[in-house]
Scaffold this motif. Structure first.
Motif, PDB file in Angstrom:
ATOM      1  N   VAL A   1       1.308  -6.095  -2.630  1.00 10.05           N
ATOM      2  CA  VAL A   1       2.530  -5.376  -2.263  1.00 10.05           C
ATOM      3  C   VAL A   1       3.711  -6.324  -2.501  1.00 10.05           C
ATOM      4  O   VAL A   1       4.074  -7.100  -1.617  1.00 10.05           O
TER       5      VAL A   1
ATOM      6  N   ARG B   1       5.480  -0.380   3.341  1.00  5.63           N
ATOM      7  CA  ARG B   1       4.293  -1.079   2.834  1.00  5.63           C
ATOM      8  C   ARG B   1       3.110  -0.125   2.720  1.00  5.63           C
ATOM      9  O   ARG B   1       2.427  -0.086   1.686  1.00  5.63           O
TER      10      ARG B   1
ATOM     11  N   PHE C   1       3.621   2.483  -0.067  1.00  5.07           N
ATOM     12  CA  PHE C   1       3.322   1.942  -1.393  1.00  5.07           C
ATOM     13  C   PHE C   1       1.838   2.127  -1.712  1.00  5.07           C
ATOM     14  O   PHE C   1       1.468   2.646  -2.771  1.00  5.07           O
ATOM     15  N   ARG C   2       0.991   1.736  -0.801  1.00  4.64           N
ATOM     16  CA  ARG C   2      -0.445   1.799  -1.051  1.00  4.64           C
ATOM     17  C   ARG C   2      -0.937   3.243  -1.071  1.00  4.64           C
ATOM     18  O   ARG C   2      -1.770   3.616  -1.900  1.00  4.64           O
TER      19      ARG C   2
END
Length: 213
Positions: free
Chosen positions: A144, A127, A130-131
């Motif tokens: 997300v 998670r 991803f950011r």
């Protein structure tokens, strides 16, 4: 909405060599319609979480939930299109050299999962990857979605129970994802070291990528 981060270019640079996605980390790859991303499972045992967000409007994104419904299948196969949350064809799984099934059932790992497993705070996770990868590529998004988990071995038993077991992928296996719309593809070489999704040694390893026309 997908926002550009000030001062960072949004255009993909030409790549003459493969780009490494380090084990436990992520990268983002903007693609124009018609371009493709080749993802190579270099050591054979690495699960790769994969997302795609439409450009310029990230409220449209690759949706595994909608893709399952559009394909009438739990797992995508070579030649399948992958669909957005608006049921638009977003990516084409043009090539798949492995015998693996690519999971569309499990959410990405996150800080709360590692807390559940008793890991120390700060454990890397998909998670956050991803950011971080989006920001490094010049984008920012608070959304997300659930990912497509490339090479993650999640068999579905007759009892309808799920399992997380050693991968069946081999070194050099690859997939080729062709963009059917302008998008940014985000990859995370999953940091999981508790369950054996990255092989029996439970050690995240790098994968390699290249953009092809």
């Amino acid at each position: 909405m997908l926002r550009m981060v000030e001062g960072i270019s949004c255009y993909p640079r030409p790549m003459t060599d493969r780009i490494e996605v380090a084990g436990g980390y992520g990268k983002a790859f903007p693609l124009q319609v018609g371009q493709a991303l080749r993802i190579v499972n270099t050591f054979g045992s690495q699960t790769v979480d994969c997302w795609a967000l439409a450009l310029p409007d990230s409220s449209e994104y690759l949706s595994v939930e909608h893709t399952r419904r559009m394909l009438w299948n739990l797992f995508p196969r070579q030649g399948d299109r992958l669909f957005s949350n608006r049921r638009s064809a977003m990516l084409l799984l043009e090539e798949d050299s492995s015998v693996s099934k690519h999971d569309m059932l499990f959410a990405c790992c996150d800080p709360w999962l590692y807390k559940h497993y008793g890991c120390a705070p700060g454990h890397r996770n998909c998670r956050d990857n991803f950011r971080e990868a989006l920001f490094a590529a010049g984008y920012d998004s608070h959304l997300v979605p659930n990912p497509l988990n490339l090479w993650m071995n999640v068999p579905v038993a007759d009892s309808e129970r799920l399992a997380l077991i050693d991968p069946v992928s081999k070194p050099g296996d690859h997939v080729l994802l062709r963009a059917l719309m302008d998008c940014v593809v985000v990859l995370s070489a999953c940091p999981m070291d508790v369950m054996p999704v990255n092989g029996p040694d439970r050690t995240p390893k790098p994968v390699h990528c290249e953009i092809v026309g």
